[in-house]
Design a protein around this motif. Structure first.
Motif, PDB file in Angstrom:
ATOM      1  N   ARG A   1      10.229  60.009  30.537  1.00  0.00           N
ATOM      2  CA  ARG A   1      10.711  61.288  31.079  1.00  0.00           C
ATOM      3  C   ARG A   1       9.694  62.400  30.823  1.00  0.00           C
ATOM      4  O   ARG A   1       9.427  63.227  31.697  1.00  0.00           O
ATOM      5  CB  ARG A   1      12.050  61.661  30.435  1.00  0.00           C
ATOM      6  CG  ARG A   1      13.225  60.956  31.026  1.00  0.00           C
ATOM      7  CD  ARG A   1      14.524  61.506  30.469  1.00  0.00           C
ATOM      8  NE  ARG A   1      15.648  60.856  31.091  1.00  0.00           N
ATOM      9  CZ  ARG A   1      16.707  60.423  30.427  1.00  0.00           C
ATOM     10  NH1 ARG A   1      16.804  60.583  29.118  1.00  0.00           N
ATOM     11  NH2 ARG A   1      17.699  59.859  31.063  1.00  0.00           N
ATOM     12  N   ARG A   2       9.144  62.412  29.626  1.00  0.00           N
ATOM     13  CA  ARG A   2       8.173  63.447  29.256  1.00  0.00           C
ATOM     14  C   ARG A   2       6.924  63.365  30.128  1.00  0.00           C
ATOM     15  O   ARG A   2       6.418  64.391  30.596  1.00  0.00           O
ATOM     16  CB  ARG A   2       7.813  63.277  27.783  1.00  0.00           C
ATOM     17  CG  ARG A   2       7.041  64.404  27.189  1.00  0.00           C
ATOM     18  CD  ARG A   2       6.990  64.238  25.683  1.00  0.00           C
ATOM     19  NE  ARG A   2       6.001  65.105  25.100  1.00  0.00           N
ATOM     20  CZ  ARG A   2       5.647  65.062  23.835  1.00  0.00           C
ATOM     21  NH1 ARG A   2       6.199  64.197  23.013  1.00  0.00           N
ATOM     22  NH2 ARG A   2       4.741  65.885  23.372  1.00  0.00           N
TER      23      ARG A   2
ATOM     24  N   LYS B   1       7.836  64.517  33.729  1.00  0.00           N
ATOM     25  CA  LYS B   1       8.090  65.952  33.802  1.00  0.00           C
ATOM     26  C   LYS B   1       6.813  66.773  33.654  1.00  0.00           C
ATOM     27  O   LYS B   1       6.668  67.839  34.238  1.00  0.00           O
ATOM     28  CB  LYS B   1       9.081  66.352  32.706  1.00  0.00           C
ATOM     29  CG  LYS B   1       9.483  67.798  32.729  1.00  0.00           C
ATOM     30  CD  LYS B   1      10.475  68.113  31.628  1.00  0.00           C
ATOM     31  CE  LYS B   1      10.800  69.586  31.606  1.00  0.00           C
ATOM     32  NZ  LYS B   1      11.672  69.926  30.483  1.00  0.00           N
ATOM     33  N   ASN B   2       5.859  66.272  32.878  1.00  0.00           N
ATOM     34  CA  ASN B   2       4.622  67.004  32.573  1.00  0.00           C
ATOM     35  C   ASN B   2       3.405  66.251  33.090  1.00  0.00           C
ATOM     36  O   ASN B   2       2.502  65.909  32.335  1.00  0.00           O
ATOM     37  CB  ASN B   2       4.516  67.222  31.058  1.00  0.00           C
ATOM     38  CG  ASN B   2       5.713  67.959  30.508  1.00  0.00           C
ATOM     39  OD1 ASN B   2       5.956  69.102  30.863  1.00  0.00           O
ATOM     40  ND2 ASN B   2       6.495  67.296  29.665  1.00  0.00           N
TER      41      ASN B   2
ATOM     42  N   GLN C   1      13.999  57.697  39.164  1.00  0.00           N
ATOM     43  CA  GLN C   1      12.766  58.479  39.027  1.00  0.00           C
ATOM     44  C   GLN C   1      11.616  57.937  39.884  1.00  0.00           C
ATOM     45  O   GLN C   1      10.538  58.511  39.902  1.00  0.00           O
ATOM     46  CB  GLN C   1      12.332  58.543  37.569  1.00  0.00           C
ATOM     47  CG  GLN C   1      13.348  59.215  36.659  1.00  0.00           C
ATOM     48  CD  GLN C   1      13.559  60.666  37.023  1.00  0.00           C
ATOM     49  OE1 GLN C   1      12.612  61.443  37.069  1.00  0.00           O
ATOM     50  NE2 GLN C   1      14.792  61.045  37.291  1.00  0.00           N
TER      51      GLN C   1
END
Length: 178
Positions: free
Chosen positions: A35-36, A39-40, A67
């Motif tokens: 997820r990190r 997202k980034n 995702q």
């Protein structure tokens, strides 16, 4: 987060993918690391076309298959650009037809439609679609035992409603049975 190597102060999506796939980290930790990185994207090197298969496997394992929506953009652009072979990367978009660009040839029948062998030689067939962000799918998958047809939609509660046809005499297991 796992670093890209001993003494390296850099982190990439690649290392997080392989940490999860090899059980170096728990599914929960792997899920958060993925997820990190998603997202980034500017902060973490993202998986290349060649690594997309592994990214999709990690997202599937982490129950984050929804995702994949943005990750499919590379293949959507290939269709939009009328390419007849898969690009090597999304930057130069040089069409080289490397096998690693053919992710859809595995992903659509095996994961989206969910047709996989449940016994050697497809003597038994598992059908367990992973919708991800999709709301419906329909297709046919050729197996050594014959054609398997699958059609599914998501109902109002997010549950898969599926119909299928399989070759006569072949046992089919569905959902978590498979």
């Amino acid at each position: 987060m796992l670093t890209d190597g001993p003494g390296v102060a850099e982190y990439s999506q690649h290392c997080q993918v392989f940490a999860l796939l090899t059980d170096t980290v728990s599914v929960e930790t792997g899920r958060e690391n993925l997820r990190r990185t998603l997202k980034n994207g500017e902060e973490y090197a993202q998986c290349s076309v060649a690594m997309a298969f592994y990214l999709f496997r990690a997202l599937e394992k982490a129950d984050l298959y929804d995702q994949t929506k943005d990750a499919w953009d590379l293949w959507r652009n290939m269709v939009k650009n009328n390419l007849t072979t898969c690009v090597e990367d999304g930057v130069n978009e040089r069409s080289d037809c490397h096998a690693w660009g053919a992710l859809a040839l595995y992903e659509l029948p095996s994961v989206v439609l969910g047709v996989r062998p449940a016994a050697p030689g497809y003597e038994k067939i598992a059908i367990d679609p992973h919708p991800g962000y999709m709301t419906a799918a329909k297709g046919e998958v050729i197996t050594p035992r014959g054609m398997v047809s699958v059609e599914w939609t998501l109902d109002g509660n997010g549950k898969v409603q599926m119909t299928y046809e399989a070759p006569e005499g072949v046992e089919v297991v569905t959902g978590k049975e498979g």
